[in-house]
Motif scaffolding. Structure first.
Motif, PDB file in Angstrom:
ATOM      1  N   GLY A  10       0.971  -1.071  -0.025  1.00 61.46           N
ATOM      2  CA  GLY A  10       0.335   0.221  -0.475  1.00 61.46           C
ATOM      3  C   GLY A  10       1.490   1.263  -0.238  1.00 61.46           C
ATOM      4  O   GLY A  10       2.094   0.984   0.800  1.00 61.46           O
ATOM      5  N   THR A  11       0.773   2.115  -0.508  1.00 59.14           N
ATOM      6  CA  THR A  11       0.888   3.537  -0.881  1.00 59.14           C
ATOM      7  C   THR A  11       0.431   4.949  -0.308  1.00 59.14           C
ATOM      8  O   THR A  11       0.617   5.834  -1.017  1.00 59.14           O
ATOM      9  N   GLY A  12      -0.667   4.667   0.364  1.00 54.33           N
ATOM     10  CA  GLY A  12      -1.354   6.079   0.937  1.00 54.33           C
ATOM     11  C   GLY A  12      -0.771   6.438   2.164  1.00 54.33           C
ATOM     12  O   GLY A  12       0.601   6.186   2.207  1.00 54.33           O
ATOM     13  N   ALA A  15       0.969   4.153   4.967  1.00 53.20           N
ATOM     14  CA  ALA A  15       2.144   3.991   5.149  1.00 53.20           C
ATOM     15  C   ALA A  15       3.017   5.005   4.374  1.00 53.20           C
ATOM     16  O   ALA A  15       4.370   4.228   4.772  1.00 53.20           O
ATOM     17  N   SER A  34       4.456  -2.372  -2.728  1.00 57.28           N
ATOM     18  CA  SER A  34       3.683  -2.353  -3.789  1.00 57.28           C
ATOM     19  C   SER A  34       2.408  -2.132  -3.717  1.00 57.28           C
ATOM     20  O   SER A  34       2.211  -1.277  -2.647  1.00 57.28           O
ATOM     21  N   GLU A  36      -1.223  -1.442  -5.988  1.00 57.08           N
ATOM     22  CA  GLU A  36      -2.502  -1.516  -7.389  1.00 57.08           C
ATOM     23  C   GLU A  36      -2.020  -0.883  -8.145  1.00 57.08           C
ATOM     24  O   GLU A  36      -2.183  -0.759  -9.308  1.00 57.08           O
ATOM     25  N   ARG A  40       2.271   4.368  -8.283  1.00 52.01           N
ATOM     26  CA  ARG A  40       2.476   5.070  -7.249  1.00 52.01           C
ATOM     27  C   ARG A  40       3.357   4.257  -6.778  1.00 52.01           C
ATOM     28  O   ARG A  40       3.847   4.589  -5.855  1.00 52.01           O
ATOM     29  N   ALA A  72      -1.068  -2.048   4.546  1.00 51.32           N
ATOM     30  CA  ALA A  72      -1.713  -0.252   5.089  1.00 51.32           C
ATOM     31  C   ALA A  72      -2.902  -0.388   4.062  1.00 51.32           C
ATOM     32  O   ALA A  72      -2.687   1.042   3.158  1.00 51.32           O
ATOM     33  N   THR A  75      -8.813  -0.610   3.732  1.00 53.52           N
ATOM     34  CA  THR A  75      -9.369  -1.569   4.803  1.00 53.52           C
ATOM     35  C   THR A  75      -9.697  -2.670   3.862  1.00 53.52           C
ATOM     36  O   THR A  75     -10.038  -3.680   4.318  1.00 53.52           O
ATOM     37  N   HIS A  78      -7.437  -5.535   3.762  1.00 53.35           N
ATOM     38  CA  HIS A  78      -6.933  -6.419   4.604  1.00 53.35           C
ATOM     39  C   HIS A  78      -6.933  -7.555   4.415  1.00 53.35           C
ATOM     40  O   HIS A  78      -5.751  -8.549   4.591  1.00 53.35           O
ATOM     41  N   GLU A  95      -2.639  -2.864   9.535  1.00 47.81           N
ATOM     42  CA  GLU A  95      -3.081  -1.876   9.944  1.00 47.81           C
ATOM     43  C   GLU A  95      -4.387  -2.402  10.017  1.00 47.81           C
ATOM     44  O   GLU A  95      -5.543  -3.045  10.395  1.00 47.81           O
ATOM     45  N   LYS A  96      -5.129  -1.360  11.660  1.00 49.76           N
ATOM     46  CA  LYS A  96      -6.813  -1.856  11.651  1.00 49.76           C
ATOM     47  C   LYS A  96      -7.507  -1.242  11.315  1.00 49.76           C
ATOM     48  O   LYS A  96      -7.074  -0.291  10.226  1.00 49.76           O
ATOM     49  N   TRP A 124      -1.973  -0.279  17.673  1.00 48.19           N
ATOM     50  CA  TRP A 124      -0.402   0.556  18.502  1.00 48.19           C
ATOM     51  C   TRP A 124      -0.743   1.430  19.734  1.00 48.19           C
ATOM     52  O   TRP A 124       0.394   1.176  20.665  1.00 48.19           O
ATOM     53  N   ASP A 177     -13.699   2.311  11.210  1.00 45.98           N
ATOM     54  CA  ASP A 177     -12.471   2.973  11.360  1.00 45.98           C
ATOM     55  C   ASP A 177     -11.409   3.510  12.953  1.00 45.98           C
ATOM     56  O   ASP A 177     -10.563   3.345  13.046  1.00 45.98           O
ATOM     57  N   TYR A 313       4.389   5.696  16.662  1.00 37.45           N
ATOM     58  CA  TYR A 313       3.936   4.194  16.241  1.00 37.45           C
ATOM     59  C   TYR A 313       4.926   3.032  16.237  1.00 37.45           C
ATOM     60  O   TYR A 313       5.263   1.800  16.157  1.00 37.45           O
TER      61      TYR A 313
END
Ligand SMILES: NC(=O)c1ccc[n+]([C@@H]2O[C@H](COP(=O)([O-])OP(=O)(O)OC[C@H]3O[C@@H](n4cnc5c(N)ncnc54)[C@H](OP(=O)(O)O)[C@@H]3O)[C@@H](O)[C@H]2O)c1
Length: 352
Positions: A10-12, A15, A34, A36, A40, A72, A75, A78, A95-96, A124, A177, A313
């Motif tokens: 994930g790259t958001g 992350a 990595s 999608e 990115r 990350a 959601t 995951h 991630e949660k 965390w 969330d 974190y």
């Protein structure tokens, strides 16, 4: 110390945020990322000086140099990403929330056990010194028998600023969330729940944006929880016990201050003739607004400061790495079955 080679999935925003903690952790090397989107992945890798960018999770999971992944992505992805990573033989920090339902989380538990790989949800907050202080106070019954938790987490966030939270697709909404934090805290302290009351407010599209829940625990304790995208809540958690209370002060997510209040066990005031001199003096002093003000400050309790240092974190990352290096498969602070129990409460809240 043995080095742990990480891959980032994930790259958001999250992350990118977690990069600082992973970089600061001792003995951690970030080998790949990595996404999608090929572009990115490439731009994230370039920005964070990560040697390898992969288009798609499968390519990253085929990289045999990678020991563990930090997941990350969105959601709703995951569950599948965690299963794929475990099946590829990687340890997982996800991630949660780790999944969007208790049944998905249960499957993850089983997959982790089958694979014999460490897997945990990135809860965390539990690793912050303030939360550790709260757990210790609870275990040692420092303030008597703990019976009641008030915990909330909410501040207004608009659809325009955070479309992900309001999307009318699976994985959005305030319970997944934000709800995970107070629910996880309530279950950590008081254990399983036998009844849930409450109210969940939704957008016309059916996305939950505000929830007030009352959990009744098997041990007789009660939790009053609230989460919101709509209003500014107190952002505090107060654990009440028979001799006092202890609270995680705002911002509860990332708290660095704790307030400890002890109940004063004064006798009820009797008729004026039978009052002792001390009591009569007290009554007299109560007429002073200055002294009442001092008393208000005093009864607010004692504020303690417990910092997490430079990165909130990092305690979580250090815990995960310690588990990995000591061949543990389950976190003793936040297990996969705890993740499943949190999602069971959310499943039930979604039916209210
Ligand atoms: N622990 C915490 O404090 C905390 C805080 C915030 C969020 N989270 C959790 O972290 C997860 C990710 O949240 P987030 O805030 O990072 O969400 P986000 O910024 O929307 O990113 C989520 C994913 O969306 C994909 N994506 C699609 N279009 C994108 C674009 N234009 N730019 C960047 N990414 C894009 C990325 O995955 P691909 O690159 O693979 O497509 C990215 O990893 C959520 O599950 C959330 O619950 C945790």
């Amino acid at each position: 110390m043995s080095e742990i080679n990480f891959g980032i999935i994930g790259t958001g925003r999250m992350a990118a945020t977690m990069m600082a903690a992973l970089t600061a952790a001792s003995g951690v090397k970030i080998l790949a990322v990595s996404s999608e989107s090929k572009d990115r992945a490439a731009s994230f890798a370039k920005f964070h000086a990560i040697p390898q960018a992969y288009h798609g999770i499968d390519a990253l999971l085929r990289d045999e140099r990678i020991d563990a992944v930090y997941i990350a992505n969105a959601t709703e992805n995951h569950y599948q990403s965690t299963l794929s990573a475990l099946n590829a033989g990687k340890a997982v920090l996800c991630e949660k929330p780790i999944a969007i339902s208790a049944s998905e989380s249960k499957e993850i538990e089983q997959a982790a056990a089958r694979a014999g790989k460490l897997c945990m949800e990135a809860m965390w907050t539990f690793f912050l010194p303030t939360y550790q202080r709260l757990f210790k106070s609870y275990e040692e019954t420092e303030l008597g028998t703990p019976l009641y938790l008030y915990s909330d987490f909410g501040y207004p966030v608009s659809k325009e600023v955070s479309p992900r939270l309001y999307a009318s697709t699976v994985g959005s909404g305030v319970l997944l969330d934000r709800g995970v934090y107070p629910i996880a805290l309530a279950l950590k302290l008081f254990g399983p729940v036998n009844q849930i009351l409450g109210k969940v407010d939704r957008t016309p599209e059916g996305v939950d944006i505000h929830a007030a829940l009352q959990l009744f625990h098997n041990n007789g304790a009660e939790s009053q929880l609230a989460v919101s995208f709509r209003v500014l809540l107190q952002n505090r958690a107060v654990l009440s016990s028979t001799s006092g209370s202890i609270s995680l002060e705002p911002p509860v997510i990332g708290a660095e201050s704790i307030r400890v209040s002890r109940a004063s066990l004064e006798l009820p005031t009797l008729g004026i003739q039978s009052l002792s001199i001390k009591e009569r003096l007290k009554q007299h002093l109560r007429q002073s607004s200055l002294l009442r003000r001092i008393n208000t400050i005093k009864s607010a309790g004692k504020l303690e400061h417990h910092t997490y240092g430079g990165n909130q974190y990092l305690p979580l990352i250090n815990h995960f790495c310690e588990l990995y290096r000591t061949d543990k498969l389950v976190s003793n602070v936040f297990s996969l079955s705890a993740s499943t129990q949190v999602l069971e409460v959310i499943d039930q809240a979604n039916k209210l």
